[in-house]
Write an enzyme that holds these catalytic residues in place. Structure first.
Site, PDB file in Angstrom:
ATOM      1  N   HIS A  12     -29.564  -3.849 -84.001  1.00  0.00           N
ATOM      2  CA  HIS A  12     -30.801  -3.308 -84.222  1.00  0.00           C
ATOM      3  C   HIS A  12     -30.793  -1.764 -84.890  1.00  0.00           C
ATOM      4  O   HIS A  12     -30.278  -0.894 -83.970  1.00  0.00           O
ATOM      5  CB  HIS A  12     -31.782  -3.071 -83.090  1.00  0.00           C
ATOM      6  N   LEU A  13     -31.213  -1.514 -86.188  1.00  0.00           N
ATOM      7  CA  LEU A  13     -30.988  -0.131 -86.622  1.00  0.00           C
ATOM      8  C   LEU A  13     -32.489   0.461 -86.364  1.00  0.00           C
ATOM      9  O   LEU A  13     -32.446   1.982 -86.451  1.00  0.00           O
ATOM     10  CB  LEU A  13     -30.536  -0.075 -87.950  1.00  0.00           C
ATOM     11  N   ARG A  14     -33.510  -0.414 -86.331  1.00  0.00           N
ATOM     12  CA  ARG A  14     -34.817   0.466 -86.275  1.00  0.00           C
ATOM     13  C   ARG A  14     -35.147   0.866 -87.788  1.00  0.00           C
ATOM     14  O   ARG A  14     -34.429   0.617 -88.599  1.00  0.00           O
ATOM     15  CB  ARG A  14     -35.002   1.674 -85.329  1.00  0.00           C
ATOM     16  N   ASN A  28     -36.444  -7.137 -86.371  1.00  0.00           N
ATOM     17  CA  ASN A  28     -37.896  -6.986 -85.480  1.00  0.00           C
ATOM     18  C   ASN A  28     -38.516  -5.511 -85.383  1.00  0.00           C
ATOM     19  O   ASN A  28     -38.538  -4.955 -84.542  1.00  0.00           O
ATOM     20  CB  ASN A  28     -37.439  -7.123 -83.914  1.00  0.00           C
ATOM     21  N   LYS A  44     -33.860 -15.086 -88.399  1.00  0.00           N
ATOM     22  CA  LYS A  44     -34.043 -14.948 -86.985  1.00  0.00           C
ATOM     23  C   LYS A  44     -35.255 -15.540 -86.405  1.00  0.00           C
ATOM     24  O   LYS A  44     -36.415 -15.082 -86.661  1.00  0.00           O
ATOM     25  CB  LYS A  44     -34.194 -13.345 -86.734  1.00  0.00           C
ATOM     26  N   HIS A  91     -32.821 -16.114 -80.832  1.00  0.00           N
ATOM     27  CA  HIS A  91     -32.978 -15.493 -79.591  1.00  0.00           C
ATOM     28  C   HIS A  91     -33.232 -16.812 -78.453  1.00  0.00           C
ATOM     29  O   HIS A  91     -34.454 -17.171 -78.485  1.00  0.00           O
ATOM     30  CB  HIS A  91     -34.088 -14.581 -79.520  1.00  0.00           C
ATOM     31  N   HIS A 147     -26.550 -13.467 -78.730  1.00  0.00           N
ATOM     32  CA  HIS A 147     -26.258 -12.637 -77.234  1.00  0.00           C
ATOM     33  C   HIS A 147     -26.360 -13.741 -76.175  1.00  0.00           C
ATOM     34  O   HIS A 147     -27.037 -13.768 -75.214  1.00  0.00           O
ATOM     35  CB  HIS A 147     -27.399 -11.374 -77.027  1.00  0.00           C
ATOM     36  N   LEU A 187     -32.363  -7.831 -72.847  1.00  0.00           N
ATOM     37  CA  LEU A 187     -32.876  -9.319 -72.877  1.00  0.00           C
ATOM     38  C   LEU A 187     -31.916  -9.869 -73.725  1.00  0.00           C
ATOM     39  O   LEU A 187     -31.665  -9.430 -74.946  1.00  0.00           O
ATOM     40  CB  LEU A 187     -34.314  -9.319 -73.477  1.00  0.00           C
ATOM     41  N   ASP A 222     -25.692  -6.130 -80.478  1.00  0.00           N
ATOM     42  CA  ASP A 222     -27.121  -6.413 -79.911  1.00  0.00           C
ATOM     43  C   ASP A 222     -27.614  -4.763 -79.693  1.00  0.00           C
ATOM     44  O   ASP A 222     -28.299  -4.258 -78.871  1.00  0.00           O
ATOM     45  CB  ASP A 222     -27.391  -7.023 -78.970  1.00  0.00           C
ATOM     46  N   HIS A 248     -33.477   2.509 -77.767  1.00  0.00           N
ATOM     47  CA  HIS A 248     -34.920   3.061 -77.242  1.00  0.00           C
ATOM     48  C   HIS A 248     -34.705   4.751 -76.675  1.00  0.00           C
ATOM     49  O   HIS A 248     -33.819   4.843 -75.772  1.00  0.00           O
ATOM     50  CB  HIS A 248     -35.394   2.070 -76.099  1.00  0.00           C
ATOM     51  N   ALA A 276     -36.531  -3.205 -73.148  1.00  0.00           N
ATOM     52  CA  ALA A 276     -35.260  -3.914 -72.937  1.00  0.00           C
ATOM     53  C   ALA A 276     -34.417  -3.600 -74.268  1.00  0.00           C
ATOM     54  O   ALA A 276     -34.851  -3.362 -75.354  1.00  0.00           O
ATOM     55  CB  ALA A 276     -35.388  -5.539 -73.024  1.00  0.00           C
TER      56      ALA A 276
END
Ligand code: NCD
Ligand code: ZN
Length: 344
Positions: A15-17, A41, A99, A136, A174, A219, A247, A251, A263
């Site tokens: 996740h790079l945002r 996401n 995904k 997921h 994951h 998660l 993963d 945050h 999470a």
């Protein structure tokens, strides 16, 4: 000083945002990986060819022009995703997978899939075109205990998808349980799984015994040691079905040290070193290359990388925090000593 050299690894789940987060996450992703599967996401999620292009361009604007690092994009499935939408992204060579987040399963998954039966048409097209489905694998019903959600997802949903679409390529992302490992291992070559550094290095005692450590909350949640041991065995076995997916999920500190903390663990500050730690503890450093640099590329049908990276046995201390957005984040294994260091 000990030194090991391995084919340059890839990260098959990160996740790079977006926006200013990319200032931290893109350089961190480029540190030791050549290619990264970028999770979609965001808010709003990346659900169309256009939004994938836009997101990819904004990621690439943080990449120095002399770097060959490559983000591999993924489309976020919703109840509304159409076959046409998938085909359009595929025809433009934009996607390396789709995904499937069960709605409500994790961060920014509210608009995920509420009923997988609705996606039968989509899964059919993906099977036909050879597009990988990244799952997921957790149910979301409040009546199901959080520690059992992966197993229940496998029993209720994954088994059915596998049965109905036998040649759909699936990654159980994951994986965190012995049941998940066994399911993937006992199945055919169309299914594989990624394994994170946190699930190899820690179990739920590390998160909960003697005080709650919110920076280990991710998660699917860390499980008991029996499951951790099954994951270590799978990752270090050399089996082709198991490969690296960090993963890494940043945050800001205040969102994790919170009355209702988010999470996700950030691990890209030391990704390969964290895996090296886990493999060395298992006496299996010789299998690190297979897991980190070979199995994933093979499953995705891509060439292995040609460059090498080296790790030195040169203990170093992980920083307590890293700048992130207008704040900071606490990276995985913050403040602890890691034995291996990436040679830059
Ligand atoms: C991820 C995130 O923060 O985006 N969080 C996590 O705990 N792993 C989402 C995900 O992969 O579940
Ligand atoms: Zn993730």
């Amino acid at each position: 000083m000990d030194k090991i050299s391995i084919i340059k690894p890839d990260d098959w789940h990160v996740h790079l945002r977006d926006k200013d987060a990319l200032k931290t996450t893109v350089p961190a992703a480029m540190r030791c990986f050549e290619r990264c599967i970028i999770m979609p996401n965001l808010l709003p999620p990346v659900t169309s060819a256009d939004s994938i292009k836009k997101y990819r361009d904004s990621i690439l604007s943080y990449k120095p022009s002399d770097s060959t690092w490559t983000p591999l994009m993924v489309m976020y499935l919703t109840d509304q995703t159409s076959k046409k939408c998938i085909k359009a992204a595929y025809d433009q060579g934009l996607i390396f997978g789709c995904k499937y987040y069960p709605a409500g399963a994790t961060t920014n998954s509210a608009t995920g899939v509420s009923n997988p039966n609705r996606l039968n048409g989509v899964f059919g097209v993906m099977q036909e075109l050879g597009i990988i489905l990244q799952i997921h694998g957790e149910v979301t019903e409040s009546s199901v205990d959080i520690f059992d959600r992966e197993k229940v997802f496998i029993d209720r949903h994954l088994t059915k998808i596998k049965h109905n679409f036998p040649e759909l390529k699936i990654v159980l992302e994951h994986v965190t349980t012995k049941q998940g490992v066994d399911f993937v291992r006992d199945s055919d070559g169309y299914i594989a799984a990624t394994i994170t550094p946190q699930h190899l290095l820690f179990n739920r005692n590390d998160m909960l015994a003697g005080g709650i450590r919110p920076h280990l909350f991710c998660l699917p949640i860390l499980k008991r040691d029996l499951h951790q041991n099954a994951l270590i065995k799978a990752a270090t076995s050399g089996e082709k079905k198991f490969f690296l997916g960090t993963d890494s999920a940043p945050h800001a500190r205040e969102n994790k040290e919170n009355i209702c903390g988010c999470a996700g663990c950030f691990s890209h500050h030391a990704a390969i070193e964290l895996y090296a730690e886990a493999f060395e503890r298992a006496g299996a450093l010789h299998q690190l290359e297979q897991f980190a640099s070979v199995n994933g590329a093979e499953f995705y049908g891509l060439e292995k990388n040609s460059e090498l990276i080296s790790l030195l046995r040169d203990p170093w201390q992980v920083p307590n925090q890293i700048d992130y957005r207008n704040s900071s984040l606490v990276p995985l294994a913050a403040g602890t000593t890691l034995n291996w260091r990436l040679e830059i």
